[in-house]
Design a protein around this motif. Sequence first.
Motif, PDB file in Angstrom:
ATOM      1  N   PHE A 103       0.873  -1.173  -0.112  1.00  0.00           N
ATOM      2  CA  PHE A 103      -0.020   0.020  -0.009  1.00  0.00           C
ATOM      3  C   PHE A 103       1.041   1.239  -0.179  1.00  0.00           C
ATOM      4  O   PHE A 103       0.600   2.219  -0.782  1.00  0.00           O
ATOM      5  CB  PHE A 103      -0.794   0.084   1.254  1.00  0.00           C
ATOM      6  CG  PHE A 103      -1.706   1.267   1.408  1.00  0.00           C
ATOM      7  CD1 PHE A 103      -2.827   1.398   0.364  1.00  0.00           C
ATOM      8  CD2 PHE A 103      -1.515   2.236   2.257  1.00  0.00           C
ATOM      9  CE1 PHE A 103      -3.659   2.447   0.357  1.00  0.00           C
ATOM     10  CE2 PHE A 103      -2.349   3.219   2.356  1.00  0.00           C
ATOM     11  CZ  PHE A 103      -3.404   3.560   1.413  1.00  0.00           C
ATOM     12  N   PHE A 107       0.637   3.445  -3.159  1.00  0.00           N
ATOM     13  CA  PHE A 107      -0.319   4.747  -3.055  1.00  0.00           C
ATOM     14  C   PHE A 107      -0.078   6.010  -3.784  1.00  0.00           C
ATOM     15  O   PHE A 107      -1.094   6.660  -4.555  1.00  0.00           O
ATOM     16  CB  PHE A 107      -0.157   5.270  -1.423  1.00  0.00           C
ATOM     17  CG  PHE A 107      -1.304   6.202  -1.040  1.00  0.00           C
ATOM     18  CD1 PHE A 107      -2.497   5.557  -1.303  1.00  0.00           C
ATOM     19  CD2 PHE A 107      -1.008   7.527  -0.667  1.00  0.00           C
ATOM     20  CE1 PHE A 107      -3.681   6.843  -0.761  1.00  0.00           C
ATOM     21  CE2 PHE A 107      -1.870   8.321  -0.369  1.00  0.00           C
ATOM     22  CZ  PHE A 107      -3.323   7.960  -0.361  1.00  0.00           C
ATOM     23  N   ILE A 110      -1.771   5.139  -7.082  1.00  0.00           N
ATOM     24  CA  ILE A 110      -3.232   5.087  -7.109  1.00  0.00           C
ATOM     25  C   ILE A 110      -3.651   6.677  -7.210  1.00  0.00           C
ATOM     26  O   ILE A 110      -4.613   6.808  -7.718  1.00  0.00           O
ATOM     27  CB  ILE A 110      -3.688   4.419  -5.801  1.00  0.00           C
ATOM     28  CG1 ILE A 110      -3.415   3.054  -5.687  1.00  0.00           C
ATOM     29  CG2 ILE A 110      -5.155   4.656  -5.426  1.00  0.00           C
ATOM     30  CD1 ILE A 110      -3.437   2.325  -4.325  1.00  0.00           C
ATOM     31  N   LEU A 111      -3.095   7.516  -6.138  1.00  0.00           N
ATOM     32  CA  LEU A 111      -3.487   8.990  -6.407  1.00  0.00           C
ATOM     33  C   LEU A 111      -3.098   9.579  -7.611  1.00  0.00           C
ATOM     34  O   LEU A 111      -4.062  10.430  -8.127  1.00  0.00           O
ATOM     35  CB  LEU A 111      -2.455   9.873  -5.275  1.00  0.00           C
ATOM     36  CG  LEU A 111      -3.022   9.815  -4.037  1.00  0.00           C
ATOM     37  CD1 LEU A 111      -2.131  10.809  -3.088  1.00  0.00           C
ATOM     38  CD2 LEU A 111      -4.336  10.451  -3.856  1.00  0.00           C
ATOM     39  N   PHE A 114      -6.026   8.638  -9.785  1.00  0.00           N
ATOM     40  CA  PHE A 114      -7.135   9.195  -9.577  1.00  0.00           C
ATOM     41  C   PHE A 114      -7.105  10.560 -10.158  1.00  0.00           C
ATOM     42  O   PHE A 114      -8.208  11.126 -10.622  1.00  0.00           O
ATOM     43  CB  PHE A 114      -7.339   8.958  -8.113  1.00  0.00           C
ATOM     44  CG  PHE A 114      -8.188   7.965  -7.520  1.00  0.00           C
ATOM     45  CD1 PHE A 114      -9.633   7.931  -7.475  1.00  0.00           C
ATOM     46  CD2 PHE A 114      -7.664   6.731  -7.185  1.00  0.00           C
ATOM     47  CE1 PHE A 114     -10.299   7.182  -7.150  1.00  0.00           C
ATOM     48  CE2 PHE A 114      -8.261   5.634  -6.925  1.00  0.00           C
ATOM     49  CZ  PHE A 114      -9.806   5.946  -6.803  1.00  0.00           C
ATOM     50  N   PHE A 117      -7.478  10.777 -13.840  1.00  0.00           N
ATOM     51  CA  PHE A 117      -8.874  10.475 -13.925  1.00  0.00           C
ATOM     52  C   PHE A 117      -9.691  11.683 -13.903  1.00  0.00           C
ATOM     53  O   PHE A 117     -10.691  11.810 -14.834  1.00  0.00           O
ATOM     54  CB  PHE A 117      -9.369   9.268 -12.994  1.00  0.00           C
ATOM     55  CG  PHE A 117     -10.738   8.891 -13.176  1.00  0.00           C
ATOM     56  CD1 PHE A 117     -11.341   8.081 -14.189  1.00  0.00           C
ATOM     57  CD2 PHE A 117     -11.903   9.217 -12.096  1.00  0.00           C
ATOM     58  CE1 PHE A 117     -12.635   7.946 -14.315  1.00  0.00           C
ATOM     59  CE2 PHE A 117     -12.992   8.711 -12.290  1.00  0.00           C
ATOM     60  CZ  PHE A 117     -13.687   8.155 -13.277  1.00  0.00           C
TER      61      PHE A 117
END
Lengths: 128, 174
Positions: A103, A107, A110-111, A114, A117
Amino acid sequence: MKLHHYFKIIFIKFFSLIFFTLNVYAIENIDEKVKSLTLELRCMTCQNQSIYDSDAEFSNDIKKIVKQKLQQGKSEREIKKFLVERYGEYILFRPLINLNNIFLWSFPFILLIFGLFFLLIKTKKKSV
Amino acid sequence: MNRIFLLTPLIVLLIVCIFSLIYLLTGKDPNKPPSALLNKSVPIFESSSLYNSNEIIKTKDLQNKKTLINFFASWCSPCKVEHPLFFEIRKNYPELYLLGFNHKDPTLDAKKYLKDDGNPYHFVGVDSDGLIALEFGVFGLPETYLINEEGTIIYKFMGPLTKDILKNEIAPLL
């Protein structure tokens, strides 16, 4: 003195010089490796200091062990594993990439996904 | 509707972050770094007695008995503070084997310390080069380990033991 005696002396001196240079280079190389590795290790008894920067007894012991292990031909990875087995991952400033830390490492990505997106949706909306 | 659909992943991400933070931060005291050897087997060691170099203690000698290992030195002031407590432990828990490791200490100093303050240990092993402490992951004196009959480290304490720690943390494990 015969000529071949001169050659013998020059030969011995030449190889002694090479041997000495290589020896000095090896020592310097190991010291450099000790420095770079101990900079990545946390002094467990100090306030946020690396083993390299610290003069605590614990740090001096670890520096000695790291040097010993490097002289024995152990790799950085092996030395880190040896220390993590005894002191835990806490001794490393940079956490290992494993399942427990997945994680932590994933992370930022992932950020980023996002963020991209939402940026994409925002720009699409604006263009419409 | 569209707005809710857009915000859902963000909310989910936020919840995941909060839970992860709670998991990462609860019960973690930065002053007490975690012990890597807790619930693991006792490291392999071999040490000679402070009083008789022919007398050796090895890892396998700790099998089938509960052992309290204490790393100490004559130059360590906090060790002096906890020292009397080991007499109490020996008296109250006679079945518990007390193993002291004298860490990086000149032999004469260690012997004088144990003569002046008394020797509560069943065996005092010598760790003159600190290699046994390294195997145990010791990073400051004193440190105490409790080993069960299976040879697993079930408790570790860094710093001087107190009566409260003995009563609340060690005694329930004995």
